[in-house]
Design a protein around this motif. Structure first.
Motif: not given
Length: 123
Positions: A65-66, A73-91
């Motif tokens: 939403g808004d 995120m650093r080494e060994h961090d975990v994140f769950h991404i459910p359907p419809r969650l807008i996301h981007r990964i940048e190294a």
């Protein structure tokens, strides 16, 4: 049947993917993201994924939403991404992310993309 096989490498403009597992209900990948590069700002209609940062450091942008958040995120961090969650990964630095997901690899809705792939649904 009893022989090891090579992971499938898929080159991407931001680095590459190594698909190391394909089951009937899951896919395992390693995403190698080059420093300063990013995946699309995207979401999935059905695909669900969990990320484990195995090396490096990434900025994970999340939008619902808004509400927009940046998660470092650093080494060994975990994140769950459910359907419809807008996301981007940048190294921030060269980074490897182990991803386990459901099997819908072509379920990608790109909202923004540095590499001219906006709106496409290629894996």
């Amino acid at each position: 049947m009893f022989e090891p096989r090579a992971a499938e490498r898929v080159d991407k403009p931001w680095g590459y993917e190594l698909i190391w597992a394909r089951g009937s209900a899951y896919v395992g990948k390693i995403l190698h993201v080059n420093a300063g590069h990013s995946l699309s700002l995207q979401y999935h209609e059905r695909k669900e994924e969990t990320l484990l940062l195995t090396s490096g450091e990434v900025r994970l942008t999340l939008r619902s939403g808004d509400d927009e958040r940046i998660v470092m995120m650093r080494e060994h961090d975990v994140f769950h991404i459910p359907p419809r969650l807008i996301h981007r990964i940048e190294a921030i630095v060269d980074s490897d992310i182990t991803e386990v997901s459901t099997t819908e690899l072509d379920d990608v809705v790109r909202l923004e993309d540095r590499y001219g792939r906006k709106g496409t649904s290629e894996a």
